[in-house]
Write a protein that holds these residues in place. Structure first.
Motif, PDB file in Angstrom:
ATOM      1  N   LYS A 189       3.144   1.435  -1.398  1.00  0.00           N
ATOM      2  CA  LYS A 189       3.226   0.343  -2.368  1.00  0.00           C
ATOM      3  C   LYS A 189       2.392  -0.855  -1.933  1.00  0.00           C
ATOM      4  CE  LYS A 189       7.726   1.630  -4.148  1.00  0.00           C
ATOM      5  NZ  LYS A 189       9.155   1.336  -4.165  1.00  0.00           N
ATOM      6  N   LYS A 190       2.240  -1.032  -0.615  1.00  0.00           N
ATOM      7  CA  LYS A 190       1.450  -2.147  -0.086  1.00  0.00           C
ATOM      8  C   LYS A 190      -0.041  -1.810  -0.030  1.00  0.00           C
ATOM      9  CE  LYS A 190       5.240  -3.654   2.859  1.00  0.00           C
ATOM     10  NZ  LYS A 190       5.713  -3.709   4.240  1.00  0.00           N
ATOM     11  N   LEU A 191      -0.357  -0.550   0.287  1.00  0.00           N
ATOM     12  CA  LEU A 191      -1.742  -0.138   0.497  1.00  0.00           C
ATOM     13  C   LEU A 191      -2.527   0.105  -0.790  1.00  0.00           C
ATOM     14  CD1 LEU A 191      -1.480   2.558   3.313  1.00  0.00           C
ATOM     15  CD2 LEU A 191      -2.623   0.364   3.477  1.00  0.00           C
ATOM     16  N   GLN A 218       6.684   5.664   1.591  1.00  0.00           N
ATOM     17  CA  GLN A 218       6.844   5.087   0.249  1.00  0.00           C
ATOM     18  C   GLN A 218       6.618   3.582   0.284  1.00  0.00           C
ATOM     19  OE1 GLN A 218      10.821   6.568  -0.491  1.00  0.00           O
ATOM     20  NE2 GLN A 218      10.040   8.029  -1.994  1.00  0.00           N
ATOM     21  N   ARG A 219       7.191   2.911   1.278  1.00  0.00           N
ATOM     22  CA  ARG A 219       7.011   1.455   1.401  1.00  0.00           C
ATOM     23  C   ARG A 219       5.557   1.099   1.686  1.00  0.00           C
ATOM     24  NH1 ARG A 219      11.832   2.124   4.350  1.00  0.00           N
ATOM     25  NH2 ARG A 219      10.674   2.034   6.301  1.00  0.00           N
ATOM     26  N   GLU A 220       4.931   1.850   2.595  1.00  0.00           N
ATOM     27  CA  GLU A 220       3.541   1.584   2.952  1.00  0.00           C
ATOM     28  C   GLU A 220       2.603   1.818   1.772  1.00  0.00           C
ATOM     29  OE1 GLU A 220       2.914   4.117   6.309  1.00  0.00           O
ATOM     30  OE2 GLU A 220       4.022   2.809   7.674  1.00  0.00           O
ATOM     31  N   ARG A 251       9.426   5.430   4.852  1.00  0.00           N
ATOM     32  CA  ARG A 251       8.430   4.535   5.453  1.00  0.00           C
ATOM     33  C   ARG A 251       7.097   4.656   4.711  1.00  0.00           C
ATOM     34  NH1 ARG A 251       7.607   5.792  11.513  1.00  0.00           N
ATOM     35  NH2 ARG A 251       9.264   4.295  11.755  1.00  0.00           N
ATOM     36  N   THR A 309      -3.268   0.249  -5.115  1.00  0.00           N
ATOM     37  CA  THR A 309      -3.063  -0.357  -6.427  1.00  0.00           C
ATOM     38  C   THR A 309      -2.235   0.629  -7.252  1.00  0.00           C
ATOM     39  OG1 THR A 309      -5.014   0.674  -7.415  1.00  0.00           O
ATOM     40  CG2 THR A 309      -5.344  -1.461  -6.313  1.00  0.00           C
ATOM     41  N   THR A 310      -1.756   0.202  -8.400  1.00  0.00           N
ATOM     42  CA  THR A 310      -0.946   1.071  -9.255  1.00  0.00           C
ATOM     43  C   THR A 310      -1.738   2.311  -9.660  1.00  0.00           C
ATOM     44  OG1 THR A 310       0.213  -0.862 -10.085  1.00  0.00           O
ATOM     45  CG2 THR A 310       0.428   1.151 -11.362  1.00  0.00           C
TER      46      THR A 310
END
Length: 130
Positions: free
Chosen positions: A23-25, A19-21, A17, A27-28
């Motif tokens: 990627k959204k929150l 990891q998914r968050e 969960r 920047t690279t």
């Protein structure tokens, strides 16, 4: 064997969960910086340069760097499972103020309780449905 290798005490794993968050929150560049800081938790509790404090049932890691703190304070909450020598990052979020809210605390404690139940039953966080 490297001298640093002998000091590593824990594996550091973010829950799926988180990891998914992340990627959204983030920047690279922020993600790379955050991962670099979180990896230093492998040497926990001997990480004097990291800001770690108790927070509810877990611990709060204040991720601070120039690359990260452009939009507030980034917080990573983690739970240390001593038996498996694993640190699970259970939550990651931005704060506009430098304080964890009651709602954040309840969410963190809930995720840690779920993780503890799963681990005590012999489960694995990546094989369960979240």
């Amino acid at each position: 064997m490297s001298p640093l290798r002998a000091e590593i005490r824990y594996r550091v794993l973010p829950l799926p969960r988180v990891q998914r968050e992340a990627k959204k929150l983030l920047t690279t560049q922020q993600l790379v910086e955050g991962i670099t800081l979180a990896k230093r938790l492998r040497f926990y509790p001997d990480v004097p340069d990291l800001k770690i404090e108790p927070c509810g049932d877990g611990m709060e890691l204040r991720l601070e760097s120039k690359a990260l703190n452009q939009q507030g304070w980034l917080r990573a909450m983690f739970y240390t499972h001593d038996r498996s020598k694993t640190i699970y990052i259970v939550d990651l979020f931005w704060k506009k103020t430098n304080k964890v809210s009651v709602a954040d605390l309840h969410r963190i404690n809930h995720r840690i309780r779920q993780l503890k139940c799963l681990l005590s039953a012999g489960g694995h966080p990546w094989k369960s449905a979240e």
